[in-house]
Each structure stands twice: as C-alpha cells, then as structure tokens.
Design a protein around this motif. Structure first.
Motif, PDB file in Angstrom:
ATOM      1  N   LYS A 153       0.838  -1.210   0.000  1.00 39.69           N
ATOM      2  CA  LYS A 153       0.000   0.000   0.000  1.00 39.69           C
ATOM      3  C   LYS A 153       0.871   1.257   0.000  1.00 39.69           C
ATOM      4  N   GLU A 178      -8.369  -1.075  14.476  1.00 37.26           N
ATOM      5  CA  GLU A 178      -9.557  -0.659  13.714  1.00 37.26           C
ATOM      6  C   GLU A 178     -10.807  -1.010  14.515  1.00 37.26           C
ATOM      7  N   ASP A 207      -9.107   2.547   4.655  1.00 40.53           N
ATOM      8  CA  ASP A 207      -9.738   1.300   5.063  1.00 40.53           C
ATOM      9  C   ASP A 207     -10.560   0.832   3.876  1.00 40.53           C
ATOM     10  N   SER A 208     -10.510  -0.462   3.625  1.00 36.62           N
ATOM     11  CA  SER A 208     -11.177  -0.972   2.429  1.00 36.62           C
ATOM     12  C   SER A 208     -11.707  -2.370   2.679  1.00 36.62           C
ATOM     13  N   GLY A 209     -12.541  -2.848   1.762  1.00 35.76           N
ATOM     14  CA  GLY A 209     -13.051  -4.208   1.907  1.00 35.76           C
ATOM     15  C   GLY A 209     -14.061  -4.552   0.844  1.00 35.76           C
ATOM     16  N   SER A 237     -13.478  -7.515   6.312  1.00 30.73           N
ATOM     17  CA  SER A 237     -12.926  -8.327   5.214  1.00 30.73           C
ATOM     18  C   SER A 237     -11.599  -8.992   5.571  1.00 30.73           C
ATOM     19  N   ALA A 238     -10.698  -8.241   6.208  1.00 28.16           N
ATOM     20  CA  ALA A 238      -9.387  -8.815   6.536  1.00 28.16           C
ATOM     21  C   ALA A 238      -9.546  -9.896   7.607  1.00 28.16           C
ATOM     22  N   PHE A 265      -6.660 -16.212   2.697  1.00 29.58           N
ATOM     23  CA  PHE A 265      -7.744 -15.772   1.815  1.00 29.58           C
ATOM     24  C   PHE A 265      -8.268 -16.889   0.918  1.00 29.58           C
ATOM     25  N   PHE A 310     -16.102  -3.461  -4.120  1.00 34.29           N
ATOM     26  CA  PHE A 310     -15.000  -3.113  -3.232  1.00 34.29           C
ATOM     27  C   PHE A 310     -15.144  -1.639  -2.917  1.00 34.29           C
ATOM     28  N   PHE A 327      -4.315  -9.762  -4.644  1.00 34.88           N
ATOM     29  CA  PHE A 327      -4.274 -10.249  -3.257  1.00 34.88           C
ATOM     30  C   PHE A 327      -5.699 -10.370  -2.752  1.00 34.88           C
ATOM     31  N   GLY A 328      -5.831 -10.842  -1.517  1.00 31.53           N
ATOM     32  CA  GLY A 328      -7.150 -10.904  -0.859  1.00 31.53           C
ATOM     33  C   GLY A 328      -8.191 -11.617  -1.711  1.00 31.53           C
ATOM     34  N   TYR A 329      -9.306 -10.933  -1.938  1.00 31.49           N
ATOM     35  CA  TYR A 329     -10.442 -11.544  -2.631  1.00 31.49           C
ATOM     36  C   TYR A 329     -10.401 -11.349  -4.150  1.00 31.49           C
ATOM     37  N   ASP A 330      -9.272 -10.895  -4.695  1.00 35.17           N
ATOM     38  CA  ASP A 330      -9.178 -10.640  -6.139  1.00 35.17           C
ATOM     39  C   ASP A 330      -9.598 -11.837  -7.013  1.00 35.17           C
ATOM     40  N   LYS A 382      -6.162  -3.394 -13.030  1.00 28.84           N
ATOM     41  CA  LYS A 382      -6.725  -3.216 -11.684  1.00 28.84           C
ATOM     42  C   LYS A 382      -6.424  -1.811 -11.160  1.00 28.84           C
ATOM     43  N   HIS A 411     -11.097   0.480  -6.532  1.00 25.78           N
ATOM     44  CA  HIS A 411     -11.631   1.355  -5.488  1.00 25.78           C
ATOM     45  C   HIS A 411     -10.522   2.255  -4.926  1.00 25.78           C
ATOM     46  N   ARG A 412      -9.305   1.658  -4.698  1.00 24.60           N
ATOM     47  CA  ARG A 412      -8.223   2.425  -4.090  1.00 24.60           C
ATOM     48  C   ARG A 412      -7.713   3.506  -5.037  1.00 24.60           C
TER      49      ARG A 412
HETATM   50  P1  IMP Z   1      -7.411  -3.087   5.067  1.00 21.45           P
HETATM   51  O1  IMP Z   1      -7.944  -1.946   4.271  1.00 21.45           O
HETATM   52  O2  IMP Z   1      -5.910  -3.135   5.088  1.00 21.45           O
HETATM   53  O3  IMP Z   1      -8.054  -3.200   6.409  1.00 21.45           O
HETATM   54  O4  IMP Z   1      -7.765  -4.418   4.298  1.00 21.45           O
HETATM   55  C1  IMP Z   1      -9.058  -4.767   4.013  1.00 21.45           C
HETATM   56  C2  IMP Z   1      -9.186  -6.170   3.458  1.00 21.45           C
HETATM   57  O5  IMP Z   1     -10.126  -6.057   2.376  1.00 21.45           O
HETATM   58  C3  IMP Z   1      -7.935  -6.781   2.848  1.00 21.45           C
HETATM   59  O6  IMP Z   1      -7.244  -7.570   3.748  1.00 21.45           O
HETATM   60  C4  IMP Z   1      -8.546  -7.648   1.769  1.00 21.45           C
HETATM   61  O7  IMP Z   1      -9.004  -8.811   2.327  1.00 21.45           O
HETATM   62  C5  IMP Z   1      -9.765  -6.863   1.317  1.00 21.45           C
HETATM   63  N1  IMP Z   1      -9.404  -6.016   0.178  1.00 21.45           N
HETATM   64  C6  IMP Z   1      -9.300  -4.645   0.166  1.00 21.45           C
HETATM   65  N2  IMP Z   1      -8.940  -4.221  -1.058  1.00 21.45           N
HETATM   66  C7  IMP Z   1      -8.808  -5.325  -1.812  1.00 21.45           C
HETATM   67  C8  IMP Z   1      -8.435  -5.527  -3.172  1.00 21.45           C
HETATM   68  O8  IMP Z   1      -8.114  -4.603  -3.939  1.00 21.45           O
HETATM   69  N3  IMP Z   1      -8.431  -6.817  -3.595  1.00 21.45           N
HETATM   70  C9  IMP Z   1      -8.751  -7.867  -2.809  1.00 21.45           C
HETATM   71  N4  IMP Z   1      -9.081  -7.739  -1.540  1.00 21.45           N
HETATM   72  C10 IMP Z   1      -9.113  -6.465  -1.032  1.00 21.45           C
END
Ligand code: IMP
Length: 194
Positions: free
Chosen positions: A15, A43, A71-73, A87-88, A96, A119, A153-156, A176, A181-182
């Motif tokens: 990030k 959080e 913060d994202s999810g 989400s995390a 994941f 997202f 990463f994550g739910y991609d 991407k 969203h980011r």
């Molecule tokens: P945080 O914003 O670091 O708290 O992370 C939020 C969680 O949301 C991450 O660990 C992922 O599981 C999920 N997440 C957020 N953005 C993305 C993304 O761009 N791709 C996939 N998963 C995401």
C-alpha cells in the motif's frame, strides 16, 4: 491544499509503495508509520470511514504531520454487505483461499442468485489543525462461481469488475490499478493536492 510531507498510517509495504508512486509527481515526502516507529492503530470503527479517520487522526496527532490512512473491503449484496469492514478478519489467520471458500459457501447457502458485490475504499487525510478530509472510491462487480487467476491479493480471484469477464486476479495490476476502489479514491485525493 499543498503539503510537502505526509505520513501514511500503514505498515503494509504494498500500500505504501502504491501511494508513494501515485504521489511522486507532487514532490511530497512520504513516510510510513513504521518509518516513524509508530505502532498500528486498532480498527475499532463500524464503518470504513470511521476506521480510516481513526487511523489518520491518531497518527497525525502523534507526529504533528499531515497523515493519510485507508480502510477498504469487499461488500457482498447477498450477504447484506458483509464481510465489509471485517474483510481482513473474515479470513481465518488471513488465509484468503480459505476466506474465499467460506464466502462462496455462504452465498450458496443463502439461496440468493444475486452475485453483485463491490469493493470500497475510504481514504482519510488528517492535518494536525484542520478538519479531516475523506475521499471515497468504489468498484462494482460480481462474485465468480469459483476463484480464477493468481495475481493481486485478498479476494481478487473471486471478484469480476463491471465491464470485464475476468477476475481482478486474472486482469493483472495495470488494469486493476486503473479501475480499483483504491485508485479511484486516490485520484480524488490527488485533485485535492493539485
Ligand atoms: P485493510 O484496508 O488493510 O483493512 O484491508 C481490508 C481487506 O479487504 C484486505 O485484507 C482484503 O481482504 C480486502 N481487500 C481490500 N482491497 C482489496 C483488493 O483490492 N483486492 C482484494 N481484496 C481487497
């Protein structure tokens, strides 16, 4: 508003590098909370906005500099918007692959045919003596029947953004980063800095 120094309230190297490269043209010196030996902020908020604000305000107060936090999810319609801010933490031990399996099972068990999801990302920019500003980015899409692709990463691997027929994990970083969203939230923040 012009600033020349910014602290990113994150210990996530991916990030921080993404934010550094997007802010490079603005000649802003970016440091992370880790560089300043500041510990992660828990959080405890119920929304993305609350968590982003909490992190940015806490770190900005501690170091007396402007601070950016996000913060994202993933929010799934069939699950009433869950996992959302959790989400995390939804994925056991941040595994994941397991988290995606659980999510696909939950959607299937819900009996809903609605695969819509989005997202969300909230960025908070806190200044020591000014009101904190919020920038929001969102990408709509659908949840695939099973994971596809190895990127991201994550739910991609289970998220297919609107207008595409592949998951974020198959589309790769270039696409991407244009539509995520980011990056949408960061574009709004960049306008503020111009
Ligand atoms: P945080 O914003 O670091 O708290 O992370 C939020 C969680 O949301 C991450 O660990 C992922 O599981 C999920 N997440 C957020 N953005 C993305 C993304 O761009 N791709 C996939 N998963 C995401």
């Amino acid at each position: 508003m012009k600033i020349d120094k910014l602290v990113v309230a994150s210990h996530n190297a991916g990030k921080i590098n993404e934010i550094k490269s997007l802010l490079a043209p603005f000649k802003i010196e970016v440091q992370s909370a880790a560089d300043l030996h500041l510990s992660d902020v828990e959080e405890t908020g119920k929304t993305f906005e609350e968590n982003a604000k909490l992190k940015a305000n806490t770190i900005s107060l501690k170091c007396g500099l402007p601070c950016l936090a996000d913060d994202s999810g993933l929010c799934v319609d069939a699950l009433g918007g869950r996992p959302g801010v959790y989400s995390a933490r939804y994925a056991p031990n941040r595994d994941f692959n397991e988290g995606m399996k659980m999510l696909l099972k939950e959607i299937s068990d819900s009996g809903s045919k609605n695969r819509k999801a989005h997202f969300s990302c909230f960025l908070a920019l806190a200044y020591p003596n000014k009101k904190t500003k919020i920038f929001e980015g969102r990408v709509n899409g659908t949840i695939a029947e099973k994971p596809h692709g190895k990127g991201g990463f994550g739910y991609d691997p289970i998220f297919i953004p609107e207008g595409y027929d592949k998951t974020f994990a198959e589309l790769g970083d270039d696409i991407k980063n244009k539509i995520s969203h980011r990056s949408r939230a960061l574009e709004k923040l960049i306008k503020e800095l111009e």
